[in-house]
Design a protein around this motif. Structure first.
Motif, PDB file in Angstrom:
ATOM      1  N   ILE A  24       0.907  -1.235  -0.263  1.00 25.16           N
ATOM      2  CA  ILE A  24      -0.014   0.081   0.183  1.00 25.16           C
ATOM      3  C   ILE A  24       1.004   1.067  -0.079  1.00 25.16           C
ATOM      4  CG2 ILE A  24      -1.597   1.345   1.291  1.00 25.16           C
ATOM      5  CD1 ILE A  24      -2.820  -1.464   2.240  1.00 25.16           C
ATOM      6  N   GLY A  25       1.879   1.269   0.822  1.00 25.09           N
ATOM      7  CA  GLY A  25       2.893   2.544   0.892  1.00 25.09           C
ATOM      8  C   GLY A  25       3.604   2.609  -0.595  1.00 25.09           C
ATOM      9  N   GLU A  26       3.845   1.655  -0.918  1.00 24.10           N
ATOM     10  CA  GLU A  26       4.694   1.500  -2.277  1.00 24.10           C
ATOM     11  C   GLU A  26       3.724   2.288  -3.500  1.00 24.10           C
ATOM     12  OE1 GLU A  26       6.043  -2.317  -2.953  1.00 24.10           O
ATOM     13  OE2 GLU A  26       7.508  -2.244  -1.539  1.00 24.10           O
ATOM     14  N   LEU A  27       2.496   2.145  -3.251  1.00 24.90           N
ATOM     15  CA  LEU A  27       1.516   2.494  -4.390  1.00 24.90           C
ATOM     16  C   LEU A  27       1.203   3.912  -4.428  1.00 24.90           C
ATOM     17  CD1 LEU A  27      -0.698  -0.370  -4.258  1.00 24.90           C
ATOM     18  CD2 LEU A  27       0.763  -0.102  -6.089  1.00 24.90           C
ATOM     19  N   PHE A  28       1.476   4.434  -3.172  1.00 22.35           N
ATOM     20  CA  PHE A  28       1.124   6.122  -3.006  1.00 22.35           C
ATOM     21  C   PHE A  28       2.311   6.866  -3.227  1.00 22.35           C
ATOM     22  CE2 PHE A  28      -2.575   4.219  -1.244  1.00 22.35           C
ATOM     23  CZ  PHE A  28      -3.655   5.191  -1.699  1.00 22.35           C
ATOM     24  N   ALA A  29       2.412   8.044  -3.682  1.00 17.31           N
ATOM     25  CA  ALA A  29       3.417   9.020  -3.795  1.00 17.31           C
ATOM     26  C   ALA A  29       3.887   9.652  -2.356  1.00 17.31           C
ATOM     27  CB  ALA A  29       3.232  10.057  -4.604  1.00 17.31           C
ATOM     28  N   GLU A  30       5.082   9.880  -2.212  1.00 15.97           N
ATOM     29  CA  GLU A  30       5.172  10.328  -0.957  1.00 15.97           C
ATOM     30  C   GLU A  30       4.471  11.727  -0.684  1.00 15.97           C
ATOM     31  OE1 GLU A  30       7.209  10.682   2.606  1.00 15.97           O
ATOM     32  OE2 GLU A  30       7.738   9.319   0.716  1.00 15.97           O
ATOM     33  N   ASP A  31       3.967  12.426  -1.327  1.00 15.74           N
ATOM     34  CA  ASP A  31       3.102  13.889  -1.129  1.00 15.74           C
ATOM     35  C   ASP A  31       1.500  13.449  -1.749  1.00 15.74           C
ATOM     36  OD1 ASP A  31       3.554  13.760  -3.996  1.00 15.74           O
ATOM     37  OD2 ASP A  31       4.076  15.956  -4.058  1.00 15.74           O
ATOM     38  N   ALA A  32       1.200  12.251  -1.689  1.00 14.36           N
ATOM     39  CA  ALA A  32       0.053  12.023  -2.158  1.00 14.36           C
ATOM     40  C   ALA A  32      -1.006  12.585  -1.217  1.00 14.36           C
ATOM     41  CB  ALA A  32      -0.363  10.366  -2.253  1.00 14.36           C
ATOM     42  N   VAL A  33      -2.387  12.970  -1.652  1.00 16.02           N
ATOM     43  CA  VAL A  33      -3.506  13.421  -1.118  1.00 16.02           C
ATOM     44  C   VAL A  33      -4.699  12.401  -1.071  1.00 16.02           C
ATOM     45  CG1 VAL A  33      -5.127  15.297  -0.742  1.00 16.02           C
ATOM     46  CG2 VAL A  33      -2.814  15.676  -1.184  1.00 16.02           C
ATOM     47  N   ALA A  34      -5.149  12.117  -0.081  1.00 15.83           N
ATOM     48  CA  ALA A  34      -6.575  11.291  -0.115  1.00 15.83           C
ATOM     49  C   ALA A  34      -7.433  11.941   0.734  1.00 15.83           C
ATOM     50  CB  ALA A  34      -6.124   9.834   0.573  1.00 15.83           C
ATOM     51  N   VAL A  35      -8.760  11.699   0.275  1.00 21.18           N
ATOM     52  CA  VAL A  35     -10.091  12.285   0.915  1.00 21.18           C
ATOM     53  C   VAL A  35     -10.803  11.058   1.212  1.00 21.18           C
ATOM     54  CG1 VAL A  35     -11.917  13.825   0.874  1.00 21.18           C
ATOM     55  CG2 VAL A  35      -9.677  14.416  -0.269  1.00 21.18           C
ATOM     56  N   THR A  36     -11.187  10.870   2.585  1.00 23.54           N
ATOM     57  CA  THR A  36     -12.021  10.013   2.981  1.00 23.54           C
ATOM     58  C   THR A  36     -13.174  10.321   3.581  1.00 23.54           C
ATOM     59  OG1 THR A  36     -10.838   9.561   4.879  1.00 23.54           O
ATOM     60  CG2 THR A  36      -9.988   8.380   3.210  1.00 23.54           C
ATOM     61  N   PRO A  37     -14.348   9.586   3.875  1.00 28.14           N
ATOM     62  CA  PRO A  37     -15.472  10.131   4.686  1.00 28.14           C
ATOM     63  C   PRO A  37     -15.113  10.174   6.131  1.00 28.14           C
ATOM     64  CG  PRO A  37     -16.009   8.403   3.536  1.00 28.14           C
ATOM     65  CD  PRO A  37     -14.709   8.338   3.198  1.00 28.14           C
ATOM     66  N   ASP A  38     -14.285   9.347   6.499  1.00 24.67           N
ATOM     67  CA  ASP A  38     -14.186   9.185   7.976  1.00 24.67           C
ATOM     68  C   ASP A  38     -12.797   9.878   8.499  1.00 24.67           C
ATOM     69  OD1 ASP A  38     -13.137   7.110   6.812  1.00 24.67           O
ATOM     70  OD2 ASP A  38     -13.263   5.616   8.143  1.00 24.67           O
ATOM     71  N   GLY A  39     -11.888   9.915   7.661  1.00 26.75           N
ATOM     72  CA  GLY A  39     -10.713  10.459   7.938  1.00 26.75           C
ATOM     73  C   GLY A  39     -10.318  11.763   7.403  1.00 26.75           C
ATOM     74  N   GLY A  40     -11.300  12.548   6.702  1.00 26.66           N
ATOM     75  CA  GLY A  40     -11.046  13.619   5.915  1.00 26.66           C
ATOM     76  C   GLY A  40      -9.874  13.722   4.894  1.00 26.66           C
ATOM     77  N   GLU A  41      -9.099  14.758   4.881  1.00 21.43           N
ATOM     78  CA  GLU A  41      -8.348  14.984   4.035  1.00 21.43           C
ATOM     79  C   GLU A  41      -6.795  14.648   4.568  1.00 21.43           C
ATOM     80  OE1 GLU A  41      -6.651  18.644   1.494  1.00 21.43           O
ATOM     81  OE2 GLU A  41      -8.528  18.223   1.234  1.00 21.43           O
ATOM     82  N   LEU A  42      -6.151  13.670   3.841  1.00 28.44           N
ATOM     83  CA  LEU A  42      -4.905  13.105   4.514  1.00 28.44           C
ATOM     84  C   LEU A  42      -3.967  13.505   3.520  1.00 28.44           C
ATOM     85  CD1 LEU A  42      -6.479   9.381   4.908  1.00 28.44           C
ATOM     86  CD2 LEU A  42      -5.985  11.086   6.850  1.00 28.44           C
ATOM     87  N   HIS A  43      -2.792  13.965   4.187  1.00 27.89           N
ATOM     88  CA  HIS A  43      -1.780  14.573   3.327  1.00 27.89           C
ATOM     89  C   HIS A  43      -0.587  13.714   3.593  1.00 27.89           C
ATOM     90  CE1 HIS A  43      -3.438  18.216   2.010  1.00 27.89           C
ATOM     91  NE2 HIS A  43      -4.333  17.985   3.150  1.00 27.89           N
ATOM     92  N   GLY A  44       0.122  13.122   2.280  1.00 31.06           N
ATOM     93  CA  GLY A  44       1.295  12.308   2.624  1.00 31.06           C
ATOM     94  C   GLY A  44       1.075  10.857   2.729  1.00 31.06           C
ATOM     95  N   ARG A  45       2.015  10.091   2.341  1.00 32.49           N
ATOM     96  CA  ARG A  45       2.096   8.598   2.172  1.00 32.49           C
ATOM     97  C   ARG A  45       1.813   7.820   3.604  1.00 32.49           C
ATOM     98  NH1 ARG A  45       7.146   6.596   0.199  1.00 32.49           N
ATOM     99  NH2 ARG A  45       6.386   7.007  -2.138  1.00 32.49           N
TER     100      ARG A  45
END
Length: 149
Positions: A24-45
């Protein structure tokens, strides 16, 4: 099948069955951004991997039933049902955790992954009905019966 579809399929595989946080970690860029309903906006791998660690701890042997899988340019889109048994602690956004309910869940969701030139996810969006999830776990307050006030 293009690169975005391949990366999304690898992510789904790493999140289900026996989760693999290293992949999972290898699939995301170091500075990736993710948005989830329960975690909100997440910054970084690291933040994104921690989110998935908590989710896969809560439902450690989850499965995904695909309804639709698309690829448009450098973005892959999946719609389907995630299911499994809540046999691990549920981490809440405020840092607290709830004990496992041992209940089965099956929730419909959509996720989108945009892949950069280096083949890693740079932008990720996850959508699911958090109230449905909590309701299936029996974690919502019981509604009082009777007349509306």
């Amino acid at each position: 099948m293009g690169q975005a579809r391949e990366v999304m399929d690898r992510l789904t595989e790493a999140l289900t069955g026996k989760p693999d946080l290293e992949v999972i970690g290898e699939l995301f860029a170091e500075d990736a951004v993710a948005v989830t309903p329960d975690g909100g906006e997440l910054h970084g791998r690291d933040s994104i991997v921690e989110y998935w660690r908590q989710m896969t701890d809560a439902v450690p042997e989850g499965s995904f039933e695909s309804l639709h899988a698309y690829e448009i340019g450098n973005t892959a889109i999946d719609e389907g049902f995630f299911g499994g048994r809540n046999s691990g602690p549920i981490h809440m956004p405020d840092g607290e955790s709830l004990p496992a309910t041992q209940k089965d869940v099956r929730i419909r969701g959509v996720d989108l992954a945009t892949v950069g030139e280096d083949g890693r996810i740079v932008d990720y969006r996850l959508y699911f009905d958090e109230l449905d999830f909590l309701g299936q776990l029996g974690l919502l307050p019981e509604e009082e019966s009777g007349e509306p006030s």
